[in-house]
Design an enzyme around this catalytic site. Structure first.
Site, PDB file in Angstrom:
ATOM      1  N   SER A  48      -5.468  -7.578   1.374  1.00  0.00           N
ATOM      2  CA  SER A  48      -5.688  -7.062   0.022  1.00  0.00           C
ATOM      3  C   SER A  48      -5.220  -8.001  -1.098  1.00  0.00           C
ATOM      4  CB  SER A  48      -5.019  -5.696  -0.148  1.00  0.00           C
ATOM      5  OG  SER A  48      -3.621  -5.826  -0.223  1.00  0.00           O
ATOM      6  N   LYS A  98       0.847  -5.256  -4.655  1.00  0.00           N
ATOM      7  CA  LYS A  98      -0.296  -5.416  -5.554  1.00  0.00           C
ATOM      8  C   LYS A  98       0.159  -6.160  -6.803  1.00  0.00           C
ATOM      9  CE  LYS A  98      -2.799  -2.650  -2.926  1.00  0.00           C
ATOM     10  NZ  LYS A  98      -3.304  -3.324  -1.762  1.00  0.00           N
TER      11      LYS A  98
END
Length: 193
Positions: A48, A98
């Site tokens: 990711s 993230k």
């Protein structure tokens, strides 16, 4: 005169063992204090955050910065699972990573293959590819962040599960230390919005 009368006898095995146990205890306590309050190592489990971080990368997460300032756009944060992901089967103690895209009060949208913050397109040289989805404008509530993976089209992030509570943050990823060919400081691009 013989010098043997003033020599100290060597420590017994018990004294040596006691001293070693004491040193080990101090080392363990110091290690735990550093891990809980200063920095820790983490492992990247998924794609990711590609191309910034790859599966298998080992990173350093520091925990002091956010005691002095709030998270900023561009920071790479490691955090515990937000509430909606828990309802999807993620463990509450699972750590995710993230990039902060928007902070409280910002409006974020995804359109025309770009992420927009406060009606300005972000310059994102760090992403794998442009997003192929859209997201209507959302305003980030107080005490939350909008976070996304750098691999926009292969990231389970705020565009799916919503805002990240600031209280879930473990710390800020500052460096990759393994593998050596990928080691280095993780830069935070300036976000003048």
């Amino acid at each position: 005169m013989s010098s043997s009368a003033t020599e100290t006898p060597p420590p017994s095995r018990w004294q040596s063992l006691k001293a070693n146990i004491g040193l080990i205890a101090v080392a363990v306590v110091l290690t735990l204090l550093v891990r809980f309050f200063v920095a820790e190592s983490r492992f990247i489990p998924s794609e990711s955050m590609e191309p910034t971080l790859w599966p298998g990368d080992r990173i350093v997460v520091e925990k002091l910065t956010y005691r002095h300032r709030p998270p900023q756009r561009g920071d790479i944060v490691v955090f515990y699972t937000p509430p909606l992901l828990e309802t999807m089967g993620y463990r509450s103690d699972q750590a995710l990573i993230k990039r902060v895209i928007a902070t409280a009060g910002d409006t974020v949208a995804v359109k025309e293959g770009r992420v927009w913050v406060n009606q300005q397109p972000l310059e994102e040289p760090y992403i794998a590819e442009a997003p192929v989805y859209t997201l209507p404008p959302l305003t980030v509530p107080p005490n939350t962040l909008f976070v996304m993976g750098d691999n926009r089209n292969h990231s389970n992030d705020s565009h799916i599960w919503g805002f990240l509570p600031v209280e879930n943050i473990i710390g800020r990823a500052i460096a990759c230390y393994w593998p050596l060919h990928h080691a280095g400081r993780l830069s935070t691009p300036s976000a003048p919005l």
